[in-house]
Design a protein around this motif. Structure first.
Motif, PDB file in Angstrom:
ATOM      1  N   ARG A 319       0.837  -1.203   0.000  1.00 11.20           N
ATOM      2  CA  ARG A 319       0.000   0.000   0.000  1.00 11.20           C
ATOM      3  C   ARG A 319       0.867   1.246   0.000  1.00 11.20           C
ATOM      4  N   GLN A 320       1.971   1.181   0.695  1.00 11.59           N
ATOM      5  CA  GLN A 320       2.933   2.281   0.662  1.00 11.59           C
ATOM      6  C   GLN A 320       3.525   2.404  -0.740  1.00 11.59           C
ATOM      7  N   ALA A 321       3.892   1.272  -1.343  1.00 16.22           N
ATOM      8  CA  ALA A 321       4.436   1.284  -2.706  1.00 16.22           C
ATOM      9  C   ALA A 321       3.424   1.866  -3.688  1.00 16.22           C
ATOM     10  N   GLU A 322       2.156   1.514  -3.511  1.00 20.30           N
ATOM     11  CA  GLU A 322       1.109   2.028  -4.392  1.00 20.30           C
ATOM     12  C   GLU A 322       1.040   3.550  -4.333  1.00 20.30           C
ATOM     13  N   GLU A 323       1.090   4.109  -3.137  1.00 21.82           N
ATOM     14  CA  GLU A 323       1.043   5.569  -3.003  1.00 21.82           C
ATOM     15  C   GLU A 323       2.242   6.225  -3.681  1.00 21.82           C
ATOM     16  N   ILE A 324       3.431   5.653  -3.486  1.00 20.81           N
ATOM     17  CA  ILE A 324       4.644   6.207  -4.082  1.00 20.81           C
ATOM     18  C   ILE A 324       4.543   6.188  -5.607  1.00 20.81           C
ATOM     19  N   LEU A 325       4.073   5.073  -6.159  1.00 17.02           N
ATOM     20  CA  LEU A 325       3.956   4.940  -7.614  1.00 17.02           C
ATOM     21  C   LEU A 325       2.847   5.828  -8.159  1.00 17.02           C
ATOM     22  N   GLU A 326       1.727   5.870  -7.452  1.00 15.87           N
ATOM     23  CA  GLU A 326       0.594   6.682  -7.906  1.00 15.87           C
ATOM     24  C   GLU A 326       0.959   8.160  -7.942  1.00 15.87           C
ATOM     25  N   GLU A 327       1.817   8.577  -7.026  1.00 16.43           N
ATOM     26  CA  GLU A 327       2.265   9.977  -6.995  1.00 16.43           C
ATOM     27  C   GLU A 327       3.323  10.272  -8.050  1.00 16.43           C
ATOM     28  N   GLY A 328       3.744   9.259  -8.799  1.00 16.96           N
ATOM     29  CA  GLY A 328       4.713   9.465  -9.874  1.00 16.96           C
ATOM     30  C   GLY A 328       6.129   9.712  -9.400  1.00 16.96           C
ATOM     31  N   ARG A 329       6.456   9.272  -8.195  1.00 16.97           N
ATOM     32  CA  ARG A 329       7.785   9.543  -7.649  1.00 16.97           C
ATOM     33  C   ARG A 329       8.834   8.575  -8.173  1.00 16.97           C
ATOM     34  N   CYS A 330       8.395   7.458  -8.741  1.00 17.08           N
ATOM     35  CA  CYS A 330       9.284   6.491  -9.369  1.00 17.08           C
ATOM     36  C   CYS A 330       8.427   5.608 -10.264  1.00 17.08           C
ATOM     37  N   ASP A 331       9.066   4.656 -10.943  1.00 10.81           N
ATOM     38  CA  ASP A 331       8.341   3.785 -11.865  1.00 10.81           C
ATOM     39  C   ASP A 331       8.211   2.358 -11.360  1.00 10.81           C
ATOM     40  N   LEU A 332       9.154   1.938 -10.521  1.00 10.96           N
ATOM     41  CA  LEU A 332       9.088   0.643  -9.871  1.00 10.96           C
ATOM     42  C   LEU A 332       9.556   0.812  -8.437  1.00 10.96           C
ATOM     43  N   VAL A 333       9.167  -0.133  -7.585  1.00  7.02           N
ATOM     44  CA  VAL A 333       9.608  -0.131  -6.192  1.00  7.02           C
ATOM     45  C   VAL A 333      10.363  -1.429  -5.929  1.00  7.02           C
ATOM     46  N   SER A 334      11.544  -1.284  -5.342  1.00  7.66           N
ATOM     47  CA  SER A 334      12.364  -2.441  -4.990  1.00  7.66           C
ATOM     48  C   SER A 334      12.187  -2.761  -3.516  1.00  7.66           C
ATOM     49  N   MET A 335      11.823  -3.991  -3.241  1.00  6.02           N
ATOM     50  CA  MET A 335      11.760  -4.509  -1.877  1.00  6.02           C
ATOM     51  C   MET A 335      12.693  -5.720  -1.822  1.00  6.02           C
ATOM     52  N   ALA A 336      13.604  -5.713  -0.882  1.00  7.58           N
ATOM     53  CA  ALA A 336      14.504  -6.854  -0.753  1.00  7.58           C
ATOM     54  C   ALA A 336      14.092  -7.715   0.431  1.00  7.58           C
ATOM     55  N   ARG A 337      14.395  -7.241   1.635  1.00  5.20           N
ATOM     56  CA  ARG A 337      14.105  -8.036   2.833  1.00  5.20           C
ATOM     57  C   ARG A 337      12.621  -8.361   3.024  1.00  5.20           C
ATOM     58  N   PRO A 338      11.674  -7.518   2.570  1.00  5.03           N
ATOM     59  CA  PRO A 338      10.272  -7.929   2.688  1.00  5.03           C
ATOM     60  C   PRO A 338       9.965  -9.259   2.005  1.00  5.03           C
ATOM     61  N   PHE A 339      10.764  -9.620   0.985  1.00  5.26           N
ATOM     62  CA  PHE A 339      10.565 -10.916   0.338  1.00  5.26           C
ATOM     63  C   PHE A 339      11.195 -12.051   1.140  1.00  5.26           C
ATOM     64  N   LEU A 340      12.089 -11.722   2.061  1.00  7.36           N
ATOM     65  CA  LEU A 340      12.545 -12.729   3.015  1.00  7.36           C
ATOM     66  C   LEU A 340      11.435 -13.000   4.022  1.00  7.36           C
ATOM     67  N   ALA A 341      10.880 -11.937   4.563  1.00 10.41           N
ATOM     68  CA  ALA A 341       9.850 -12.062   5.599  1.00 10.41           C
ATOM     69  C   ALA A 341       8.615 -12.784   5.083  1.00 10.41           C
ATOM     70  N   ASP A 342       8.220 -12.495   3.853  1.00 11.59           N
ATOM     71  CA  ASP A 342       7.030 -13.136   3.295  1.00 11.59           C
ATOM     72  C   ASP A 342       7.178 -13.273   1.782  1.00 11.59           C
ATOM     73  N   PRO A 343       7.459 -14.474   1.291  1.00 11.49           N
ATOM     74  CA  PRO A 343       7.602 -14.679  -0.156  1.00 11.49           C
ATOM     75  C   PRO A 343       6.331 -14.346  -0.926  1.00 11.49           C
ATOM     76  N   GLN A 344       5.191 -14.329  -0.235  1.00 14.24           N
ATOM     77  CA  GLN A 344       3.897 -14.083  -0.886  1.00 14.24           C
ATOM     78  C   GLN A 344       3.405 -12.656  -0.673  1.00 14.24           C
ATOM     79  N   ILE A 345       4.298 -11.750  -0.359  1.00 14.15           N
ATOM     80  CA  ILE A 345       3.868 -10.385  -0.057  1.00 14.15           C
ATOM     81  C   ILE A 345       3.076  -9.776  -1.211  1.00 14.15           C
ATOM     82  N   VAL A 346       3.454 -10.076  -2.459  1.00 13.31           N
ATOM     83  CA  VAL A 346       2.735  -9.508  -3.602  1.00 13.31           C
ATOM     84  C   VAL A 346       1.396 -10.198  -3.787  1.00 13.31           C
ATOM     85  N   SER A 347       1.381 -11.524  -3.801  1.00 12.84           N
ATOM     86  CA  SER A 347       0.127 -12.240  -4.063  1.00 12.84           C
ATOM     87  C   SER A 347      -0.898 -12.004  -2.958  1.00 12.84           C
TER      88      SER A 347
END
Length: 688
Positions: A319-347
């Protein structure tokens, strides 16, 4: 009581950026990187995980990346693959130096592609950060300047060696193509070799590869051009550039933006904006760093180029990534450790199951701390990292009724895993809320992320139908009478009371009493003990949180207070001393965060006295011996934070009468050792 607890839980959950439930329209939108289309705009950023040195290391890596692809990552970037042996980090890290390594990498790309994912290889050279005792080779750099985090000084690269190194990046990219990678990422940030050439801090050359900005930028640009030439126009190439070095007298923002534009001209398909060097004195990814604190850097880079820009650092909620992208502040968001904590964070997030996400709390304890200590990376909140195959959850052969006594991190994880496997689980907790000593940690300013871990467990236990009995102290007779098949004892610890004269005086309290608000600290506080829990307590005591973040911003915006005056107001005014018989403060704190914690405490005026002897506690304070001097440290309140002992009485009462298992602090007392507690809970949940 039930209503108050519900309100408390809601307030904790509001910490999640204050964002409301939302549809992730922008985050889940496809995006083009050169000729490659990604299914969404969420990238799993590069992480060294060290699995390569384990038995069946390549198979472990393949399973690790495949699980993240299955979980919905738009693009996965591997840990750095060294383009030359002297640029690697020894056995702990991958290499792409020779063709013989292609088949191993191909196993990884095949596993990811079978799960519908895309994966890029990161081309890496550590430069002066490479350890000779790991590689067996002298580290190299643009100039022979030793890094403060490396006991080995580098030798200066010759002009011929520079040319060879540039070609090695290009050759590595070709090998990545042959191994089936969908793209490559050139590592040019975090203080590694390319970054070392760009920065005047580390590049003191006066030849064609150093001096003014144009010559300092030449190495990185030549690497970019040579890689582009080697892989062809259609193959996606990402450049991870340093957006902010956080090093005094380093590359300026003006130079950084010029470099970004030059990289676009050199044919890069996207720019991934990294933050900080490993030797920087500014924390960039620890829990104390506010979420999204460095997105503004990527936003500036985006304004300087037309190719896609990727933002990173402390973004752990879609949801934080969505706000950042929706505001046009970048084109993609990189998450590294969140994928360690939960491999299904996107799904999970794509399905609106935000409360089911096991959120990365940026503790660094099992990921970065492990890697910098030569161990394999894992995750405090998800110890299944690196054990994807052997720890795959399978239904229990015989479903049992299991009692879990204690709802701290060990008990919560045990209950979750047991219930996932089909057991009937009842959790007993003598307090009126779950969390155990996590409830201490989450009170500390900068450690609010622990609220997310508790939210995750509450959600999971409710989803799995675990019966939670709060305010109930379990007894051996009661457990036996109810007919449980097995019991897991996770009853935590009992604060230790050292043998010091005067310890029974009324102004002497335990750390637990302060955290649980059973005792109020005065203006002068002496803490007996200086481990991790004493550091947390000190931080809590020196802060005054009566001014909300919104109020603070208002006071700054309208210039009612300047930053320095506001900072003074946010301190409690307490005088805090930490005392220790030993030599070191903060033992038990993570290797990558201890320095920042101690620096923060010193900045807030906490005094730390070590190598002392306790003489007595008096009504006026604590009398200590330090060297030849005996002195009184004045105190209104004396807090005992001198370790703990296991609370294992119930285990002994049940032994021989019921199959019983001991985990967490009840098994071995430690200082808020949530990493071990969750690991043990996860392990025992797979055994019963």
């Amino acid at each position: 009581m039930q209503r108050k607890r519900k309100e408390s839980e809601m307030n904790e959950h509001s910490f999640v950026m204050g964002v409301k439930a939302m549809k992730l329209a922008k985050a889940l939108e496809p995006v083009q990187l050169g000729s490659m289309e990604l299914r969404n705009r969420i990238m799993m950023g590069s992480m060294h995980v060290g699995m390569e040195k384990l038995e069946a290391g390549v198979e472990r890596l393949a399973a690790f990346y495949a699980q993240r692809a299955r979980g919905g990552a738009g693009l996965i970037v591997t840990g750095g693959a060294a383009v030359l042996p002297e640029g690697g980090m020894g056995d702990e890290y991958c290499h792409v130096c020779g063709d013989e390594q292609i088949p191993s990498w191909a196993l990884i790309t095949k596993a990811v592609h079978q799960e519908g994912g895309k994966i890029a290889l990161q081309l890496f050279h550590a430069g002066r950060y490479a350890y000779k005792d790991a590689t067996g080779l002298d580290p190299v750099a643009p100039s022979p300047l030793q890094a403060p985090i490396n006991r080995w000084a580098p030798r200066e690269l010759t002009a011929d060696e520079i040319e060879m190194t540039i070609q090695a990046f290009a050759d590595g990219a070709v090998r990545a193509q042959k191994a089936g990678f969908d793209a490559v990422e050139i590592m040019g940030s975090e203080g590694y070799l390319i970054n070392q050439f760009l920065s005047p801090v580390t590049n003191h050359r006066q030849d064609a590869w150093g001096g003014d900005f144009e010559r300092r930028s030449r190495f990185g640009l030549e690497v970019a051009r040579r890689v582009r030439q080697a892989v062809g126009e259609e193959y996606p190439v990402i450049f991870r550039m340093s957006g902010l070095d956080l090093m005094p007298e380093s590359t300026s923002m003006e130079e950084t933006l010029r470099f970004a534009a030059m990289l676009e001209e050199a044919g890069m398909d996207a720019l991934n904006v990294g933050i900080g060097w490993h030797e920087s004195k500014v924390p960039t990814i620890a829990m104390m760093v506010p979420r999204g604190a460095y997105v503004w850097v990527a936003q500036q880079v985006k304004q300087a180029v037309t190719i896609p820009v990727i933002a990173s650092n402390r973004i752990n909620d879609l949801r934080q990534a969505e706000e950042i992208l929706e505001e046009g502040r970048c084109d993609l968001v990189s998450m590294a450790r969140p994928f360690l904590a939960d491999p299904q964070i996107v799904s999970k997030s794509a399905e609106g199951r935000f409360d089911e996400v096991n959120t990365c709390i940026a503790c660094n304890q099992a990921c970065l701390d492990h890697i910098f200590d030569g161990r394999v990376a894992s995750c405090l909140v998800n110890p299944a990292v690196g054990r994807e195959k052997e720890w795959a959850l399978v239904p229990a052969g015989v479903q049992k009724k299991v009692a879990v006594v204690g709802a701290g991190p060990a008990g919560l994880e045990a209950a979750r895993v047991l219930a996932e496997r089909g057991h009937q689980v009842v959790v007993f907790e003598k307090q009126q809320e779950v969390g155990g000593q996590l409830n201490y940690a989450r009170q500390v300013p900068g450690k609010e992320e622990f609220n997310e871990t508790l939210r995750y467990y509450r959600t999971q236990l409710a989803r799995l139908g675990v019966e939670l009995r709060l305010g109930v102290k379990a007894s051996a007779d009661a457990l036996l009478a109810e007919g449980f098949d097995e019991a897991v004892i996770a009853t935590g610890v009992i604060p230790r009371r050292p043998d010091i004269s005067g310890i029974d005086l009324p102004h002497v309290v335990s750390y637990a009493q302060v955290f649980e608000k059973q005792a109020k600290a005065g203006k002068r506080v002496v803490i007996v003990g200086a481990g991790g829990i004493a550091c947390d307590l000190s931080h809590l005591l020196v802060q005054d949180e009566s001014i909300s973040p919104q109020a603070a911003q208002y006071l700054l915006d309208y210039r009612i207070l300047d930053a320095r005056a506001l900072q003074r107001m946010q301190l409690s005014g307490r005088q805090v001393f930490m005392l220790r018989r030993g030599k070191h403060v903060g033992t038990g704190l993570g290797k990558t965060t201890r320095w920042a914690v101690l620096a923060n405490l010193k900045r807030h005026g906490v005094e730390m006295l070590t190598q002392i002897a306790y003489r007595e506690i008096t009504r006026d304070g604590v009398v200590i011996q330090q060297g030849e001097e005996e002195r009184l440290i004045p105190a209104d309140t004396v807090v005992i934070a001198a370790g703990a002992t296991p609370n294992d009485q119930l285990f002994h009462e049940l032994s021989g009468r019921l199959p019983v298992h001991l985990i967490g602090g009840a098994k071995e007392a430690g200082e808020l050792d949530a990493k071990r507690a969750i690991w043990e809970g996860s392990a025992i949940g797979r055994v019963i």
